[in-house]
Design a protein around this motif. Structure first.
Motif, PDB file in Angstrom:
ATOM      1  N   ALA A 164       0.828  -1.203   0.000  1.00 32.58           N
ATOM      2  CA  ALA A 164       0.000   0.000   0.000  1.00 32.58           C
ATOM      3  C   ALA A 164       0.867   1.258   0.000  1.00 32.58           C
ATOM      4  CB  ALA A 164      -0.925  -0.007   1.219  1.00 32.58           C
ATOM      5  N   LEU A 165       1.978   1.205   0.746  1.00 30.74           N
ATOM      6  CA  LEU A 165       2.877   2.356   0.798  1.00 30.74           C
ATOM      7  C   LEU A 165       3.549   2.577  -0.553  1.00 30.74           C
ATOM      8  CD1 LEU A 165       4.159   4.548   2.558  1.00 30.74           C
ATOM      9  CD2 LEU A 165       5.941   2.909   3.179  1.00 30.74           C
ATOM     10  N   LYS A 166       3.995   1.503  -1.185  1.00 29.14           N
ATOM     11  CA  LYS A 166       4.627   1.610  -2.503  1.00 29.14           C
ATOM     12  C   LYS A 166       3.628   2.146  -3.527  1.00 29.14           C
ATOM     13  CE  LYS A 166       8.753  -0.320  -1.706  1.00 29.14           C
ATOM     14  NZ  LYS A 166      10.063   0.263  -2.076  1.00 29.14           N
ATOM     15  N   ALA A 167       2.391   1.651  -3.462  1.00 27.43           N
ATOM     16  CA  ALA A 167       1.376   2.107  -4.407  1.00 27.43           C
ATOM     17  C   ALA A 167       1.088   3.592  -4.228  1.00 27.43           C
ATOM     18  CB  ALA A 167       0.099   1.292  -4.225  1.00 27.43           C
ATOM     19  N   ALA A 168       1.108   4.051  -2.981  1.00 29.24           N
ATOM     20  CA  ALA A 168       0.876   5.473  -2.722  1.00 29.24           C
ATOM     21  C   ALA A 168       1.992   6.330  -3.307  1.00 29.24           C
ATOM     22  CB  ALA A 168       0.764   5.718  -1.218  1.00 29.24           C
ATOM     23  N   ASN A 169       3.188   5.741  -3.466  1.00 32.22           N
ATOM     24  CA  ASN A 169       4.318   6.453  -4.053  1.00 32.22           C
ATOM     25  C   ASN A 169       4.413   6.241  -5.557  1.00 32.22           C
ATOM     26  OD1 ASN A 169       5.129   7.460  -1.561  1.00 32.22           O
ATOM     27  ND2 ASN A 169       6.410   5.683  -1.124  1.00 32.22           N
ATOM     28  N   GLY A 170       3.382   5.627  -6.130  1.00 36.74           N
ATOM     29  CA  GLY A 170       3.347   5.446  -7.577  1.00 36.74           C
ATOM     30  C   GLY A 170       4.041   4.203  -8.076  1.00 36.74           C
ATOM     31  N   GLU A 171       4.392   3.267  -7.201  1.00 34.66           N
ATOM     32  CA  GLU A 171       5.058   2.035  -7.610  1.00 34.66           C
ATOM     33  C   GLU A 171       4.039   0.901  -7.715  1.00 34.66           C
ATOM     34  OE1 GLU A 171       8.563   1.089  -5.379  1.00 34.66           O
ATOM     35  OE2 GLU A 171       8.957   3.196  -4.894  1.00 34.66           O
ATOM     36  N   ALA A 172       4.401  -0.097  -8.486  1.00 37.83           N
ATOM     37  CA  ALA A 172       3.500  -1.230  -8.699  1.00 37.83           C
ATOM     38  C   ALA A 172       3.453  -2.130  -7.468  1.00 37.83           C
ATOM     39  CB  ALA A 172       3.958  -2.028  -9.914  1.00 37.83           C
ATOM     40  N   ARG A 173       2.302  -2.706  -7.222  1.00 40.45           N
ATOM     41  CA  ARG A 173       2.146  -3.646  -6.119  1.00 40.45           C
ATOM     42  C   ARG A 173       2.797  -4.970  -6.504  1.00 40.45           C
ATOM     43  NH1 ARG A 173      -2.032  -1.787  -2.595  1.00 40.45           N
ATOM     44  NH2 ARG A 173      -2.136  -3.873  -1.679  1.00 40.45           N
ATOM     45  N   GLU A 174       3.388  -5.665  -5.529  1.00 37.26           N
ATOM     46  CA  GLU A 174       4.113  -6.907  -5.795  1.00 37.26           C
ATOM     47  C   GLU A 174       3.594  -8.083  -4.976  1.00 37.26           C
ATOM     48  OE1 GLU A 174       8.250  -6.164  -5.235  1.00 37.26           O
ATOM     49  OE2 GLU A 174       8.346  -4.562  -6.726  1.00 37.26           O
ATOM     50  N   ASN A 175       2.432  -7.962  -4.379  1.00 36.22           N
ATOM     51  CA  ASN A 175       1.855  -9.039  -3.574  1.00 36.22           C
ATOM     52  C   ASN A 175       2.834  -9.523  -2.498  1.00 36.22           C
ATOM     53  OD1 ASN A 175      -0.602  -9.118  -5.068  1.00 36.22           O
ATOM     54  ND2 ASN A 175       0.425 -10.318  -6.666  1.00 36.22           N
ATOM     55  N   ARG A 176       3.434  -8.580  -1.814  1.00 29.94           N
ATOM     56  CA  ARG A 176       4.398  -8.929  -0.779  1.00 29.94           C
ATOM     57  C   ARG A 176       3.764  -9.746   0.342  1.00 29.94           C
ATOM     58  NH1 ARG A 176       5.885  -4.010  -2.784  1.00 29.94           N
ATOM     59  NH2 ARG A 176       8.118  -3.629  -3.116  1.00 29.94           N
ATOM     60  N   GLY A 177       2.509  -9.447   0.666  1.00 27.39           N
ATOM     61  CA  GLY A 177       1.857 -10.198   1.742  1.00 27.39           C
ATOM     62  C   GLY A 177       1.838 -11.685   1.463  1.00 27.39           C
ATOM     63  N   ILE A 178       1.496 -12.077   0.249  1.00 25.62           N
ATOM     64  CA  ILE A 178       1.457 -13.493  -0.117  1.00 25.62           C
ATOM     65  C   ILE A 178       2.852 -14.096  -0.085  1.00 25.62           C
ATOM     66  CG2 ILE A 178       0.885 -15.127  -1.953  1.00 25.62           C
ATOM     67  CD1 ILE A 178      -1.537 -13.888  -0.600  1.00 25.62           C
ATOM     68  N   ILE A 179       3.819 -13.351  -0.600  1.00 24.04           N
ATOM     69  CA  ILE A 179       5.203 -13.854  -0.627  1.00 24.04           C
ATOM     70  C   ILE A 179       5.711 -14.106   0.786  1.00 24.04           C
ATOM     71  CG2 ILE A 179       7.573 -13.271  -1.250  1.00 24.04           C
ATOM     72  CD1 ILE A 179       6.424 -11.653  -3.589  1.00 24.04           C
ATOM     73  N   TYR A 180       5.510 -13.132   1.682  1.00 23.17           N
ATOM     74  CA  TYR A 180       5.984 -13.299   3.056  1.00 23.17           C
ATOM     75  C   TYR A 180       5.234 -14.430   3.767  1.00 23.17           C
ATOM     76  CZ  TYR A 180       7.981  -8.644   2.235  1.00 23.17           C
ATOM     77  OH  TYR A 180       8.667  -7.571   1.732  1.00 23.17           O
ATOM     78  N   LEU A 181       3.970 -14.576   3.458  1.00 17.00           N
ATOM     79  CA  LEU A 181       3.186 -15.653   4.070  1.00 17.00           C
ATOM     80  C   LEU A 181       3.731 -17.020   3.667  1.00 17.00           C
ATOM     81  CD1 LEU A 181       0.719 -16.667   5.651  1.00 17.00           C
ATOM     82  CD2 LEU A 181      -0.620 -16.443   3.543  1.00 17.00           C
ATOM     83  N   ILE A 182       4.021 -17.183   2.403  1.00 19.91           N
ATOM     84  CA  ILE A 182       4.553 -18.474   1.922  1.00 19.91           C
ATOM     85  C   ILE A 182       5.913 -18.760   2.558  1.00 19.91           C
ATOM     86  CG2 ILE A 182       5.389 -19.700  -0.117  1.00 19.91           C
ATOM     87  CD1 ILE A 182       3.247 -18.213  -1.732  1.00 19.91           C
ATOM     88  N   LEU A 183       6.765 -17.743   2.618  1.00 16.43           N
ATOM     89  CA  LEU A 183       8.085 -17.932   3.222  1.00 16.43           C
ATOM     90  C   LEU A 183       7.967 -18.338   4.693  1.00 16.43           C
ATOM     91  CD1 LEU A 183      10.026 -14.880   1.701  1.00 16.43           C
ATOM     92  CD2 LEU A 183      10.427 -17.304   1.202  1.00 16.43           C
ATOM     93  N   SER A 184       7.075 -17.686   5.422  1.00 14.03           N
ATOM     94  CA  SER A 184       6.921 -18.004   6.840  1.00 14.03           C
ATOM     95  C   SER A 184       6.344 -19.397   7.050  1.00 14.03           C
ATOM     96  CB  SER A 184       6.029 -16.957   7.515  1.00 14.03           C
ATOM     97  OG  SER A 184       4.723 -16.957   6.950  1.00 14.03           O
ATOM     98  N   LEU A 185       5.471 -19.838   6.157  1.00 14.11           N
ATOM     99  CA  LEU A 185       4.904 -21.188   6.283  1.00 14.11           C
ATOM    100  C   LEU A 185       5.971 -22.250   6.088  1.00 14.11           C
ATOM    101  CD1 LEU A 185       1.492 -20.762   4.419  1.00 14.11           C
ATOM    102  CD2 LEU A 185       1.877 -20.994   6.884  1.00 14.11           C
TER     103      LEU A 185
END
Length: 208
Positions: A164-185
């Motif tokens: 959300a912070l990156k998107a507010a700065n005009g950058e593309a979203r990268e689905n970081r939440g899903i990536i971090y979730l998979i890594l933690s699992l």
């Protein structure tokens, strides 16, 4: 004009009779008397000097310097008010070495990772301007109490907040939440921390 003692005719402006030395007496209020010694008639505390001391000009009117400085948030120059106060809205966070923090976490058998997680959470709260979010100490304790379940949830949420912070700065979203979730699992929390720290370092580079 004549000498009052010997009667010799005197030139205009003569102060002593050249014949007998008698001081010349002039009628009171005459122009020659006023011009005889101008230094006796003028006060050395001139109007101009008095004006500079009192803050007024020599003509008697108010005097004000063209540029006057005011301590504080601004200064005044030539009648215009300039505001030199500024407040930076960008949050300031330190740039932390990802490689160093990984090595310290490994060689201390995870003890340094406790500190890293706490500052990671607090830095994320700072850059997202969400001081009401769960603090680093709270995330650490809740992770212990829930046997790492809360840490998995926090990583997923942290990824979404960074997106959300990156998107507010005009950058593309990268689905970081899903990536971090998979890594933690898969038990790769350390890798997720490193990725979050890398993103925070990029934000720290543009903070001033």
């Amino acid at each position: 004009m004549f000498c009052s003692n010997c009667g010799k005719e005197l030139a205009e402006g003569t102060r002593f009779c050249p014949n007998c030395g008698t001081p010349v007496t002039r009628p009171e209020g005459s122009a020659s008397n006023a011009q005889a010694n101008p230094f006796e008639q003028n006060d050395y505390t001139s109007a101009g000097e008095a004006g500079r001391n009192s803050g007024s000009n020599p003509s008697g009117g108010g005097y004000q310097s063209g540029d006057s400085y005011q301590s504080g948030d601004g200064y005044q120059s030539g009648g215009y008010q300039y505001d030199n106060s500024w407040q930076n809205d960008n949050p300031v966070i330190p740039n932390r070495s990802v490689a160093l923090y990984i090595v310290l976490t490994i060689i201390t058998c995870g003890l340094f990772g406790i500190y890293w997680l706490v500052v990671l959470v607090n830095d994320l709260n700072t850059v997202t301007n969400e001081p009401g979010e769960t603090s680093g100490i709270a995330v650490l304790l809740l992770g212990w109490v829930t046997c790492n379940i809360y840490n998995i949830y926090w990583l997923y949420k942290a990824g979404n907040r960074l997106d959300a912070l990156k998107a507010a700065n005009g950058e593309a979203r990268e689905n970081r939440g899903i990536i971090y979730l998979i890594l933690s699992l898969f038990g790769l929390n350390l890798v997720a921390w490193a990725m979050i720290q890398n993103d925070l370092n990029k934000l720290a580079d543009v903070s001033y």
